[in-house]
Scaffold this motif. Sequence first.
Motif, mmCIF file in Angstrom:
data_model
loop_
_atom_site.group_PDB
_atom_site.id
_atom_site.type_symbol
_atom_site.label_atom_id
_atom_site.label_comp_id
_atom_site.label_asym_id
_atom_site.label_seq_id
_atom_site.Cartn_x
_atom_site.Cartn_y
_atom_site.Cartn_z
ATOM 1 N N THR A 161 54.048 34.243 40.343
ATOM 2 C CA THR A 161 54.531 35.080 39.252
ATOM 3 C C THR A 161 55.712 34.418 38.539
ATOM 4 O OG1 THR A 161 53.843 37.102 40.401
ATOM 5 C CG2 THR A 161 55.508 37.338 38.672
ATOM 6 N N THR A 179 48.275 35.130 42.590
ATOM 7 C CA THR A 179 48.873 35.823 41.449
ATOM 8 C C THR A 179 49.588 34.835 40.537
ATOM 9 O OG1 THR A 179 49.207 37.807 42.801
ATOM 10 C CG2 THR A 179 50.465 37.648 40.751
ATOM 11 N N THR A 181 50.732 36.068 37.321
ATOM 12 C CA THR A 181 51.245 36.919 36.253
ATOM 13 C C THR A 181 52.516 36.323 35.645
ATOM 14 O OG1 THR A 181 50.380 38.869 37.407
ATOM 15 C CG2 THR A 181 52.009 39.242 35.655
ATOM 16 N N GLY A 182 52.483 36.106 34.319
ATOM 17 C CA GLY A 182 53.660 35.568 33.632
ATOM 18 C C GLY A 182 53.904 34.095 33.877
ATOM 19 N N GLY A 203 46.879 36.939 33.179
ATOM 20 C CA GLY A 203 48.308 37.186 32.965
ATOM 21 C C GLY A 203 49.126 35.928 32.782
#
Length: 223
Positions: A161, A179, A181-182, A203
């Motif tokens: 992330t 993950t 995300t961002g 993401g």
Amino acid sequence: MNFDGEDLSHKALSERLDPEETHHFRGCDLTETDLWGASLAGARFESCVLDQTDFRKADLDGADFTGGGGMRIRFNDADLLDVTFTDVDLSSAQFGGALLTDVTFTGCRMIGAALTASRGTGFTVTRSNLTLANLGGCSLRGEHVEGVRFDDADLSGCDFTEATLSDCRLIGTRLLNTTFTGADLRGADLGQPDDARLRAFAGAVINQTQANAILAARGITVL
């Protein structure tokens, strides 16, 4: 206590080390040396042979490893707080259960290393080869990861992330429940953009060239 160019292979050293002293190993052979549970806080390992060295449950807080290294070094359940690895061969090294907090890997060969099930707040890695490594469940959240090869590595459950990956390779990498995300992936080679990988990259930020490659793989041409 200083050890300079000594052959310490196949020896049990834990009881020889004074926990009140800082130890410096320079050019030593530590092949299969038993350092289980040793007090090595602040120790320095410079250009040492570390094939199958046993650091399990050792206190390595603040230690510095420069050059050298070897196959299948065991760091399981050791304390590695603020430890630095620079240009070290850590191929097939075992970090399971180790406390990794503010650990830095720079220019390391970490092919097949296993960092899954490690504890602590994590580590940073730069200009290193983690081909076939297992980082399952590790966190690189918010880190700037530069010049790292993750080819065929297992990154299942890892947290990237808001991380930035520049000059990195993710070819053949396992990304189950990973993950991003961002995360900024504009400087990474994302590998074959199949549907499963695209779901993992949800993401994240990618560049136009990467987007065109993804669409081209699906028969879509961007004009």
